[in-house]
Design an enzyme around this catalytic site. Structure first.
Site, PDB file in Angstrom:
ATOM      1  NE  ARG A 176      -1.612   0.864   3.989  1.00 14.07           N
ATOM      2  CZ  ARG A 176      -1.159   1.747   4.761  1.00 14.07           C
ATOM      3  NH1 ARG A 176       0.274   1.505   5.266  1.00 14.07           N
ATOM      4  NH2 ARG A 176      -1.858   2.940   5.080  1.00 14.07           N
ATOM      5  NE  ARG A 180      -1.754   9.896   6.978  1.00 13.91           N
ATOM      6  CZ  ARG A 180      -0.878  10.058   7.665  1.00 13.91           C
ATOM      7  NH1 ARG A 180      -0.801  11.325   8.055  1.00 13.91           N
ATOM      8  NH2 ARG A 180      -0.260   9.088   8.210  1.00 13.91           N
ATOM      9  NE  ARG A 254      16.306  -1.779   1.631  1.00 15.62           N
ATOM     10  CZ  ARG A 254      15.971  -0.759   2.270  1.00 15.62           C
ATOM     11  NH1 ARG A 254      16.445   0.408   2.089  1.00 15.62           N
ATOM     12  NH2 ARG A 254      14.676  -0.793   2.736  1.00 15.62           N
ATOM     13  NE  ARG A 285      15.811   8.532   6.990  1.00 17.38           N
ATOM     14  CZ  ARG A 285      15.104   8.269   7.914  1.00 17.38           C
ATOM     15  NH1 ARG A 285      13.870   8.529   7.834  1.00 17.38           N
ATOM     16  NH2 ARG A 285      15.644   7.547   8.768  1.00 17.38           N
ATOM     17  CD  GLU A 308      19.152   7.997   7.553  1.00 23.06           C
ATOM     18  OE1 GLU A 308      18.947   7.938   8.680  1.00 23.06           O
ATOM     19  OE2 GLU A 308      18.206   7.345   6.692  1.00 23.06           O
ATOM     20  CE1 TYR A 356      12.911  -1.550  10.743  1.00 21.35           C
ATOM     21  CE2 TYR A 356      10.491  -1.645  11.124  1.00 21.35           C
ATOM     22  CZ  TYR A 356      11.858  -0.804  11.394  1.00 21.35           C
ATOM     23  OH  TYR A 356      11.764   0.293  11.852  1.00 21.35           O
ATOM     24  CG  ASP A 358       8.275   0.391  13.915  1.00 15.86           C
ATOM     25  OD1 ASP A 358       9.432   0.521  13.618  1.00 15.86           O
ATOM     26  OD2 ASP A 358       7.391   0.303  13.431  1.00 15.86           O
TER      27      ASP A 358
HETATM   28  P1  FAD Z   1      19.193  -4.644  17.994  1.00  5.90           P
HETATM   29  O1  FAD Z   1      18.927  -3.470  18.566  1.00  5.90           O
HETATM   30  O2  FAD Z   1      19.601  -4.805  16.761  1.00  5.90           O
HETATM   31  O3  FAD Z   1      20.062  -5.572  19.193  1.00  5.90           O
HETATM   32  C1  FAD Z   1      20.957  -6.394  18.761  1.00  5.90           C
HETATM   33  C2  FAD Z   1      21.967  -6.642  19.429  1.00  5.90           C
HETATM   34  O4  FAD Z   1      22.728  -7.781  19.313  1.00  5.90           O
HETATM   35  C3  FAD Z   1      23.137  -5.595  18.787  1.00  5.90           C
HETATM   36  O5  FAD Z   1      23.343  -4.691  19.840  1.00  5.90           O
HETATM   37  C4  FAD Z   1      24.144  -6.361  18.502  1.00  5.90           C
HETATM   38  O6  FAD Z   1      25.353  -5.709  18.380  1.00  5.90           O
HETATM   39  C5  FAD Z   1      23.912  -7.666  19.346  1.00  5.90           C
HETATM   40  N1  FAD Z   1      24.866  -8.612  18.666  1.00  5.90           N
HETATM   41  C6  FAD Z   1      24.700  -9.385  17.331  1.00  5.90           C
HETATM   42  N2  FAD Z   1      25.567 -10.220  17.218  1.00  5.90           N
HETATM   43  C7  FAD Z   1      26.099 -10.493  18.251  1.00  5.90           C
HETATM   44  C8  FAD Z   1      27.090 -11.379  18.619  1.00  5.90           C
HETATM   45  N3  FAD Z   1      27.501 -12.436  18.102  1.00  5.90           N
HETATM   46  N4  FAD Z   1      27.714 -11.264  20.007  1.00  5.90           N
HETATM   47  C9  FAD Z   1      27.219 -10.467  20.950  1.00  5.90           C
HETATM   48  N5  FAD Z   1      26.232  -9.488  20.405  1.00  5.90           N
HETATM   49  C10 FAD Z   1      25.801  -9.642  19.252  1.00  5.90           C
HETATM   50  N6  FAD Z   1      12.138   1.275  15.458  1.00  5.90           N
HETATM   51  C11 FAD Z   1      11.144   2.042  15.741  1.00  5.90           C
HETATM   52  O7  FAD Z   1      10.223   1.773  16.556  1.00  5.90           O
HETATM   53  N7  FAD Z   1      11.067   3.238  15.475  1.00  5.90           N
HETATM   54  C12 FAD Z   1      12.110   3.766  14.513  1.00  5.90           C
HETATM   55  O8  FAD Z   1      12.056   5.375  14.048  1.00  5.90           O
HETATM   56  C13 FAD Z   1      13.020   3.013  14.057  1.00  5.90           C
HETATM   57  N8  FAD Z   1      13.894   3.315  13.136  1.00  5.90           N
HETATM   58  C14 FAD Z   1      15.019   2.712  12.805  1.00  5.90           C
HETATM   59  C15 FAD Z   1      15.906   3.076  11.797  1.00  5.90           C
HETATM   60  C16 FAD Z   1      16.755   2.195  11.512  1.00  5.90           C
HETATM   61  C17 FAD Z   1      17.910   2.554  10.588  1.00  5.90           C
HETATM   62  C18 FAD Z   1      16.894   0.897  12.018  1.00  5.90           C
HETATM   63  C19 FAD Z   1      18.123  -0.224  11.478  1.00  5.90           C
HETATM   64  C20 FAD Z   1      16.036   0.497  12.683  1.00  5.90           C
HETATM   65  C21 FAD Z   1      15.076   1.188  13.292  1.00  5.90           C
HETATM   66  N9  FAD Z   1      13.951   0.874  14.293  1.00  5.90           N
HETATM   67  C22 FAD Z   1      12.869   1.805  14.569  1.00  5.90           C
HETATM   68  C23 FAD Z   1      13.990  -0.579  14.663  1.00  5.90           C
HETATM   69  C24 FAD Z   1      14.622  -0.707  16.034  1.00  5.90           C
HETATM   70  O9  FAD Z   1      16.137  -0.327  15.717  1.00  5.90           O
HETATM   71  C25 FAD Z   1      14.477  -2.161  16.519  1.00  5.90           C
HETATM   72  O10 FAD Z   1      13.167  -2.383  16.534  1.00  5.90           O
HETATM   73  C26 FAD Z   1      15.199  -2.653  17.584  1.00  5.90           C
HETATM   74  O11 FAD Z   1      16.439  -2.442  17.697  1.00  5.90           O
HETATM   75  C27 FAD Z   1      15.066  -4.179  17.724  1.00  5.90           C
HETATM   76  O12 FAD Z   1      15.865  -4.517  18.801  1.00  5.90           O
HETATM   77  P2  FAD Z   1      16.539  -5.989  19.098  1.00  5.90           P
HETATM   78  O13 FAD Z   1      16.849  -6.009  20.233  1.00  5.90           O
HETATM   79  O14 FAD Z   1      15.758  -6.983  18.264  1.00  5.90           O
HETATM   80  O15 FAD Z   1      17.838  -5.512  18.076  1.00  5.90           O
END
Ligand code: FAD
Ligand code: NA
Length: 385
Positions: A176, A180, A254, A285, A308, A356, A358
């Site tokens: 989608r 708006r 990506r 952006r 970016e 992905y 949030d």
């Molecule tokens: P992560 O935060 O990625 O944590 C995983 C951790 O595991 C990392 O710190 C990494 O270093 C660690 N790790 C990986 N492999 C190993 C290893 N072998 N040994 C030790 N440690 C390791 N969400 C929103 O709600 N709003 C937003 O505006 C938004 N913007 C974003 C913009 C970008 C560019 C990105 C990439 C994400 C965005 N997000 C946003 C999503 C948000 O970042 C994620 O929801 C969140 O990070 C998920 O948490 P997580 O714990 O699953 O993963």
């Protein structure tokens, strides 16, 4: 490891939520490791040493959620500002409000249009695809919003995001495109939205401040793995393909290159996020971080901006967005079968589930996994899976 009850790999929102729950609700000892030098995962932010401005190191992070449980949970560790996200887009030296709304449409076609007139106009422009199945992303977008708006706001931006001509991208990438027929340009529609009053890092410090949580930073799980006691329960939030040594193939991601610059002006662009739709401009952006926190009235005539650039990730890059082609989906399913068979290892978070998420979804998923997987493991002796 003698008194570790649970090893958690990754100090992002998924790992930190499980750690907090296990320590506070079950009084078990947690060892939380991350290969980075800080907690917080991709949500991490820091206060820039030169300007004092909070900069999100891994891209703009806007908190928003419709989920009352997640909102209530997170509010135990932080207050939120009343920031409401808005995005603008530069195209051919004009600035338009995003997502595409009545203001955007009127400005773009240089006419005052009522909501009904705008609907009819867009439907007419989309009609060139009538009766045909879209064969690629370009045709899909045209079927949704017509060619003129597609060519202005979607084509160049998408080509830069994917480094691929939208005619060579599969149509299913977009299901989608929000248009708006009002002047509302709030980016998110969720009930709860805001930014953490003291920044993102403070949330994690408070979540993890517990005598039963030990944190080891700069530690890679794969350099520890062979010395772990057999059967030690693990919550793994790193990349799932890396865990199995890429044996079923590599998953596509990506990544984004962030180009940070401190500019000698109190205000560079007048708002936090400006998209660049023209394909001739190489970045997608520009973020200007001071505008995320207008309540702080930073006392500086400098400003921090980040450009970016999007591209596909190599193994050494930070994986940000799953590409999720049909082949990726097949590869992931093979890993998931193996992950389920991996006794006492729970795979979670965006890297561990190749999705992905949030922030609110990562927290919500962790709260659920705590109840359905972690609690039964510790109280009923069930295998952690
Ligand atoms: P992560 O935060 O990625 O944590 C995983 C951790 O595991 C990392 O710190 C990494 O270093 C660690 N790790 C990986 N492999 C190993 C290893 N072998 N040994 C030790 N440690 C390791 N969400 C929103 O709600 N709003 C937003 O505006 C938004 N913007 C974003 C913009 C970008 C560019 C990105 C990439 C994400 C965005 N997000 C946003 C999503 C948000 O970042 C994620 O929801 C969140 O990070 C998920 O948490 P997580 O714990 O699953 O993963
Ligand atoms: Na498992």
């Amino acid at each position: 490891f003698s008194n570790v009850d649970l090893l958690i790999v990754g100090a992002g929102f998924y790992g930190a939520t499980i750690a907090e729950r296990v320590a506070n609700e079950l009084q078990k000892n947690v060892l939380l490791i991350d290969r980075r030098s800080h907690i917080g995962g991709n949500a991490y932010s820091e206060f820039d040493s030169e300007t004092g401005i909070e900069v999100h190191r891994y891209g703009a992070h806007l908190f928003h959620t419709p989920n009352e449980t997640v909102w209530t949970y997170l509010n135990r560790f932080t207050g939120f500002t009343d920031y409401k996200h808005r995005v603008y887009s530069t195209y051919r030296d004009q600035v338009y409000a995003m997502p595409i709304n009545l203001g955007t449409i009127s400005q773009f076609f240089n006419r005052r249009l009522s909501p009904a007139e705008a609907r009819t106009l867009i439907a007419d422009q989309a009609a060139e695809m009538a009766g045909r199945n879209p064969a690629n992303l370009e045709e899909k977008a045209i079927s949704l919003i017509g060619r003129p708006l597609y060519e202005a706001f979607i084509r160049g931006y998408t080509a830069k995001q994917w480094q691929t001509d939208p005619r060579d991208l599969p149509e299913h990438i977009i299901t989608r495109l929000p248009v708006r027929y009002t002047y509302d340009n709030r980016y998110f529609n969720d009930k709860y939205e805001g930014l953490p009053v003291d920044g993102y890092a403070a949330i994690f410090e408070r979540m993890l401040n517990h005598p039963k949580i030990n944190i080891a930073l700069g530690v890679d799980f794969f350099s520890l793995k062979s010395s772990l006691p057999p059967g030690l329960p693990i919550v793994y939030t790193g990349p799932i393909d890396r865990y199995f040594d890429y044996s079923e193939g590599e998953l596509g991601w990506r990544t984004i290159d962030f180009e940070k610059e401190t500019v000698n002006t109190g205000d560079f662009q007048g708002m936090a996020v400006m998209n660049y739709a023209d394909e001739t401009i190489p970045f997608t952006r520009i973020l200007e971080f001071r505008h995320f926190n207008p309540e702080r009235s930073y006392q500086t005539e400098k400003t921090v901006i980040v450009r970016e650039y999007s591209r596909s990730a190599q193994r050494k890059d930070e994986p940000y967005y799953p590409i999720d082609t049909r082949q990726d989906k097949d590869v992931f399913l093979r890993y998931r079968v193996r992950a389920e068979a991996e006794v006492n290892v729970h795979f979670g978070g965006r890297l561990g589930t190749y999705r992905y998420l949030d922030m609110h979804q990562a927290i919500g998923a962790a709260l659920k996994a705590f109840e359905s997987r972690v609690v039964p493991h510790f109280t009923e002796g069930r295998i952690l899976g």
